[in-house]
Write a protein that holds these residues in place. Structure first.
Motif, PDB file in Angstrom:
ATOM      1  N   ARG A   1     -62.352 -20.400  31.505  1.00 11.46           N
ATOM      2  CA  ARG A   1     -63.743 -20.277  31.075  1.00 11.46           C
ATOM      3  C   ARG A   1     -63.829 -19.225  29.986  1.00 11.46           C
ATOM      4  O   ARG A   1     -63.378 -18.081  30.172  1.00 11.46           O
ATOM      5  CB  ARG A   1     -64.657 -19.881  32.240  1.00 11.46           C
ATOM      6  N   LEU A   2     -64.372 -19.607  28.828  1.00 11.44           N
ATOM      7  CA  LEU A   2     -64.675 -18.675  27.758  1.00 11.44           C
ATOM      8  C   LEU A   2     -66.184 -18.589  27.618  1.00 11.44           C
ATOM      9  O   LEU A   2     -66.876 -19.608  27.677  1.00 11.44           O
ATOM     10  CB  LEU A   2     -64.059 -19.146  26.445  1.00 11.44           C
ATOM     11  N   GLU A   3     -66.682 -17.373  27.429  1.00  2.96           N
ATOM     12  CA  GLU A   3     -68.127 -17.158  27.488  1.00  2.96           C
ATOM     13  C   GLU A   3     -68.514 -16.055  26.516  1.00  2.96           C
ATOM     14  O   GLU A   3     -67.775 -15.092  26.301  1.00  2.96           O
ATOM     15  CB  GLU A   3     -68.498 -16.753  28.919  1.00  2.96           C
ATOM     16  N   GLY A   4     -69.680 -16.195  25.920  1.00  2.81           N
ATOM     17  CA  GLY A   4     -70.215 -15.150  25.075  1.00  2.81           C
ATOM     18  C   GLY A   4     -71.731 -15.124  25.144  1.00  2.81           C
ATOM     19  O   GLY A   4     -72.375 -16.155  25.369  1.00  2.81           O
ATOM     20  N   ARG A   5     -72.299 -13.953  24.972  1.00  2.00           N
ATOM     21  CA  ARG A   5     -73.753 -13.792  24.952  1.00  2.00           C
ATOM     22  C   ARG A   5     -74.128 -13.276  23.569  1.00  2.00           C
ATOM     23  O   ARG A   5     -73.628 -12.222  23.130  1.00  2.00           O
ATOM     24  CB  ARG A   5     -74.202 -12.825  26.035  1.00  2.00           C
ATOM     25  N   LEU A   6     -74.974 -14.021  22.862  1.00  2.00           N
ATOM     26  CA  LEU A   6     -75.269 -13.652  21.486  1.00  2.00           C
ATOM     27  C   LEU A   6     -76.648 -14.127  21.073  1.00  2.00           C
ATOM     28  O   LEU A   6     -77.267 -14.969  21.724  1.00  2.00           O
ATOM     29  CB  LEU A   6     -74.207 -14.237  20.547  1.00  2.00           C
ATOM     30  N   GLN A   7     -77.086 -13.585  19.963  1.00  2.00           N
ATOM     31  CA  GLN A   7     -78.328 -14.004  19.321  1.00  2.00           C
ATOM     32  C   GLN A   7     -77.982 -14.607  17.974  1.00  2.00           C
ATOM     33  O   GLN A   7     -77.310 -13.983  17.143  1.00  2.00           O
ATOM     34  CB  GLN A   7     -79.268 -12.824  19.115  1.00  2.00           C
ATOM     35  N   GLN A   8     -78.415 -15.835  17.741  1.00  2.00           N
ATOM     36  CA  GLN A   8     -78.241 -16.452  16.439  1.00  2.00           C
ATOM     37  C   GLN A   8     -79.055 -15.695  15.392  1.00  2.00           C
ATOM     38  O   GLN A   8     -80.028 -15.012  15.722  1.00  2.00           O
ATOM     39  CB  GLN A   8     -78.706 -17.911  16.472  1.00  2.00           C
ATOM     40  N   PRO A   9     -78.671 -15.782  14.114  1.00  2.32           N
ATOM     41  CA  PRO A   9     -79.477 -15.126  13.069  1.00  2.32           C
ATOM     42  C   PRO A   9     -80.947 -15.536  13.163  1.00  2.32           C
ATOM     43  O   PRO A   9     -81.275 -16.728  13.218  1.00  2.32           O
ATOM     44  CB  PRO A   9     -78.825 -15.618  11.773  1.00  2.32           C
ATOM     45  N   ASN A  10     -81.803 -14.550  13.171  1.00  5.32           N
ATOM     46  CA  ASN A  10     -83.227 -14.790  13.392  1.00  5.32           C
ATOM     47  C   ASN A  10     -83.919 -15.078  12.056  1.00  5.32           C
ATOM     48  O   ASN A  10     -84.651 -14.259  11.507  1.00  5.32           O
ATOM     49  CB  ASN A  10     -83.860 -13.588  14.079  1.00  5.32           C
ATOM     50  N   VAL A  11     -83.644 -16.278  11.539  1.00  2.00           N
ATOM     51  CA  VAL A  11     -84.195 -16.704  10.265  1.00  2.00           C
ATOM     52  C   VAL A  11     -84.332 -18.219  10.313  1.00  2.00           C
ATOM     53  O   VAL A  11     -83.539 -18.903  10.964  1.00  2.00           O
ATOM     54  CB  VAL A  11     -83.284 -16.254   9.093  1.00  2.00           C
ATOM     55  N   SER A  12     -85.349 -18.755   9.674  1.00  2.00           N
ATOM     56  CA  SER A  12     -85.590 -20.200   9.761  1.00  2.00           C
ATOM     57  C   SER A  12     -86.215 -20.699   8.465  1.00  2.00           C
ATOM     58  O   SER A  12     -86.548 -19.925   7.561  1.00  2.00           O
ATOM     59  CB  SER A  12     -86.494 -20.527  10.946  1.00  2.00           C
ATOM     60  N   GLY A  13     -86.369 -22.013   8.385  1.00  3.08           N
ATOM     61  CA  GLY A  13     -86.985 -22.628   7.217  1.00  3.08           C
ATOM     62  C   GLY A  13     -86.158 -22.444   5.965  1.00  3.08           C
ATOM     63  O   GLY A  13     -84.933 -22.316   6.013  1.00  3.08           O
ATOM     64  N   ALA A  14     -86.833 -22.413   4.815  1.00  2.38           N
ATOM     65  CA  ALA A  14     -86.134 -22.289   3.541  1.00  2.38           C
ATOM     66  C   ALA A  14     -85.306 -21.019   3.460  1.00  2.38           C
ATOM     67  O   ALA A  14     -84.264 -20.980   2.799  1.00  2.38           O
ATOM     68  CB  ALA A  14     -87.138 -22.331   2.390  1.00  2.38           C
ATOM     69  N   ALA A  15     -85.743 -19.977   4.149  1.00  2.00           N
ATOM     70  CA  ALA A  15     -85.026 -18.697   4.123  1.00  2.00           C
ATOM     71  C   ALA A  15     -83.681 -18.769   4.816  1.00  2.00           C
ATOM     72  O   ALA A  15     -82.826 -17.900   4.626  1.00  2.00           O
ATOM     73  CB  ALA A  15     -85.883 -17.613   4.781  1.00  2.00           C
ATOM     74  N   ALA A  16     -83.464 -19.811   5.643  1.00  2.00           N
ATOM     75  CA  ALA A  16     -82.226 -19.941   6.415  1.00  2.00           C
ATOM     76  C   ALA A  16     -81.249 -20.930   5.798  1.00  2.00           C
ATOM     77  O   ALA A  16     -80.164 -21.160   6.360  1.00  2.00           O
ATOM     78  CB  ALA A  16     -82.550 -20.379   7.839  1.00  2.00           C
ATOM     79  N   ALA A  17     -81.578 -21.527   4.679  1.00  2.00           N
ATOM     80  CA  ALA A  17     -80.734 -22.571   4.096  1.00  2.00           C
ATOM     81  C   ALA A  17     -79.326 -22.045   3.845  1.00  2.00           C
ATOM     82  O   ALA A  17     -79.132 -21.051   3.148  1.00  2.00           O
ATOM     83  CB  ALA A  17     -81.345 -23.079   2.798  1.00  2.00           C
ATOM     84  N   GLY A  18     -78.333 -22.707   4.430  1.00  2.00           N
ATOM     85  CA  GLY A  18     -76.937 -22.333   4.252  1.00  2.00           C
ATOM     86  C   GLY A  18     -76.364 -21.455   5.327  1.00  2.00           C
ATOM     87  O   GLY A  18     -75.141 -21.275   5.385  1.00  2.00           O
ATOM     88  N   TYR A  19     -77.186 -20.894   6.204  1.00  2.00           N
ATOM     89  CA  TYR A  19     -76.663 -20.058   7.294  1.00  2.00           C
ATOM     90  C   TYR A  19     -75.895 -20.921   8.292  1.00  2.00           C
ATOM     91  O   TYR A  19     -76.344 -22.004   8.678  1.00  2.00           O
ATOM     92  CB  TYR A  19     -77.802 -19.345   8.018  1.00  2.00           C
ATOM     93  N   TRP A  20     -74.715 -20.392   8.737  1.00  2.00           N
ATOM     94  CA  TRP A  20     -73.853 -21.168   9.632  1.00  2.00           C
ATOM     95  C   TRP A  20     -73.118 -20.226  10.590  1.00  2.00           C
ATOM     96  O   TRP A  20     -71.950 -19.917  10.408  1.00  2.00           O
ATOM     97  CB  TRP A  20     -72.872 -21.986   8.800  1.00  2.00           C
ATOM     98  N   PRO A  21     -73.794 -19.740  11.631  1.00  2.00           N
ATOM     99  CA  PRO A  21     -73.135 -18.885  12.623  1.00  2.00           C
ATOM    100  C   PRO A  21     -72.354 -19.712  13.636  1.00  2.00           C
ATOM    101  O   PRO A  21     -72.701 -20.868  13.904  1.00  2.00           O
ATOM    102  CB  PRO A  21     -74.316 -18.183  13.294  1.00  2.00           C
ATOM    103  N   ALA A  22     -71.313 -19.116  14.206  1.00  2.00           N
ATOM    104  CA  ALA A  22     -70.514 -19.865  15.172  1.00  2.00           C
ATOM    105  C   ALA A  22     -69.749 -18.945  16.113  1.00  2.00           C
ATOM    106  O   ALA A  22     -69.347 -17.832  15.749  1.00  2.00           O
ATOM    107  CB  ALA A  22     -69.543 -20.784  14.453  1.00  2.00           C
ATOM    108  N   PHE A  23     -69.518 -19.475  17.313  1.00  2.00           N
ATOM    109  CA  PHE A  23     -68.636 -18.907  18.338  1.00  2.00           C
ATOM    110  C   PHE A  23     -67.715 -20.054  18.731  1.00  2.00           C
ATOM    111  O   PHE A  23     -68.175 -21.072  19.234  1.00  2.00           O
ATOM    112  CB  PHE A  23     -69.472 -18.409  19.521  1.00  2.00           C
TER     113      PHE A  23
END
Length: 447
Positions: free
Chosen positions: A136-158
């Motif tokens: 079991r692999l596990e992580g607790r995280l918050q995705q970047p808090n941005v949306s709409g046009a301001a978020a274009a291109g954001y790509w977070p990952a675990f």
């Protein structure tokens, strides 16, 4: 990643029907981090945990983590094989501890429009499900808090890659296996979970798309911490990989969805964990594209902890053996818990996994682990000949006599088991060398 960061995938071909609210940028202060690592789940053994404690503004512990740099692995494809445009750095402007138990990975655009960000990997590559057991692999995280046009291109990952990616430019992708626990693109308040395997393009795993969940709602995943996990289960038939969001199993892949060779090559070995925030690339491009002039700089992914657990199958320190420790404090280890003949035997951070559970048997002259023996490559006798894992065969290449000075003596070569140049770098393959009684040849006995 859903569109490979390893060098080969180009485009996710089908957008999934999914309703999301589209708005402007929302950049808020992060919620409080979890109070330390969580309690170990019942029936599991924790084999790794990272709570990201440290002084505000400091970098990661490089004994546990390594920084990926630039636009691709050495020898690998450009732009990590995905078309993403950021330059990955080890700068504490991009990757740092916040002093409150969080890791922050922040993409930044400079005045000329160039992006930098961070991508980090665990030093350990041996997170593996033991035969008949579970990982079991596990992580607790918050995705970047941005949306709409301001978020274009954001790509977070675990996500994870099979151990064979390390040091090879991930040239064996996708056959070596990739398991994506969480991906989000363009601030869509969603997530994707995927297994990549087989060959590309096409093949049994539908590459370059992979065997994926499609886009799943992840309400509040940008404004708060959520827990993402996967379980690789070799205790059930067919074997499975299960993905969880906040403890809820939302997607499962069964081994019988592909042929046995494809499954085994993708899953029956060690993995390493990766955390990163990319900018641009073919996956965001498939859902609207970016970045653009409206994309906001500096919105981070925030990670509270990551952890690894094993259960059953003799994992997590079971298996009946004990560690063989060098004077440098590192342990004798089978690379990535591999069981193939020729797998390197190395020094590595002591972790209690089955790859470090040695027994000293056959009248006290042979070192056994994972059902095989420590072996001098090719039966060689020269200084510097490497040590590997091999089927036990009662030859002189597998005789190691533990002596009073802590050395393991091989009579056939008249040399001793040796840590090259007294290395303290995890992953250094051990060798034979002239016996000298010095600390690189001082090993404990597993009794």
């Amino acid at each position: 990643m859903t569109v490979s960061r390893t060098g080969w995938r180009r485009l996710r071909v089908a957008a999934i029907s999914f309703a999301v609210a589209v708005g402007g940028a929302v950049v808020a202060a992060p919620p409080d981090a979890h109070a330390g690592l969580p309690a170990v789940p019942a029936g599991w053994t924790q084999v790794y945990g990272e709570d990201f404690n440290g002084a505000a503004g400091s970098g990661l512990n490089t004994g546990n983590w390594l920084y990926d740099l630039g636009h691709g692995y050495p020898g690998g494809a450009a732009n990590w094989g995905t078309g993403e445009i950021e330059n990955m750095t080890n700068s504490t402007q991009n990757v740092y501890l916040d002093g409150s138990g969080n890791l922050v990975i922040k993409p930044i655009r400079d005045g000329a429009g160039n992006w930098t960000s961070g991508r980090v990997e665990t030093q350990r590559t041996d997170f593996a499900a033991p035969a008949g057991g579970k990982l079991r692999l596990e992580g607790r995280l918050q995705q970047p808090n941005v949306s709409g046009a301001a978020a274009a291109g954001y790509w977070p990952a675990f996500w994870t890659l099979g151990a064979a990616a390390r040091g090879t430019g991930a040239s064996g992708w996708p056959g070596i296996g990739e398991i994506d626990l969480m991906e989000d693109i363009n601030g869509r308040s969603s997530e994707f979970a995927t297994l990549h395997c087989g060959v590309a393009p096409g093949g049994p795993c539908n590459e370059y798309t992979g065997l994926g969940s499609g886009e799943r709602a992840c309400g509040g995943c940008q404004t708060g911490f959520h827990t993402y996990a996967m379980e690789l289960d070799r205790s059930t038939s067919p074997e499975q990989i299960r993905w969880y969001l906040d403890g809820n199993n939302f997607f499962t892949v069964n081994a019988n969805q592909v042929d046995a060779t494809t499954w085994n090559n993708a899953t029956h070995h060690g993995f390493f964990m990766i955390l990163n925030v990319a900018i641009g690339g073919s996956f965001p491009g498939a859902f609207g594209g970016g970045p653009t002039g409206s994309t906001v700089s500096g919105v981070p992914m925030i990670v509270d902890y990551v952890a690894a657990y094993t259960a059953g199958g003799g994992g997590g320190g079971g298996g009946g053996g004990k560690a063989v420790k060098n004077a440098n404090g590192l342990c004798l280890d089978v690379r990535s818990s591999g069981t193939a003949n020729g797998t390197p035997i190395q020094i590595y951070t002591c972790n209690g996994t089955t790859a470090q559970q040695w027994t000293y048997v056959e009248a006290g002259t042979t070192l056994h682990v994972l059902g095989k023996c420590a072996d001098i490559s090719g039966g060689g006798t020269a200084n510097g000949t490497k040590i590997q894992l091999w089927d036990c065969n009662n030859t002189g290449a597998q005789v190691f006599i533990h002596r009073a000075d802590g050395s393991y003596y091989n009579p056939q070569s008249n040399r001793c088991l040796d840590d090259p140049a007294g290395s303290t770098t995890p992953g250094t393959q051990v060798q034979i060398w002239d016996c000298n009684g010095q600390s690189p040849q001082n090993w404990t006995l597993p009794v």
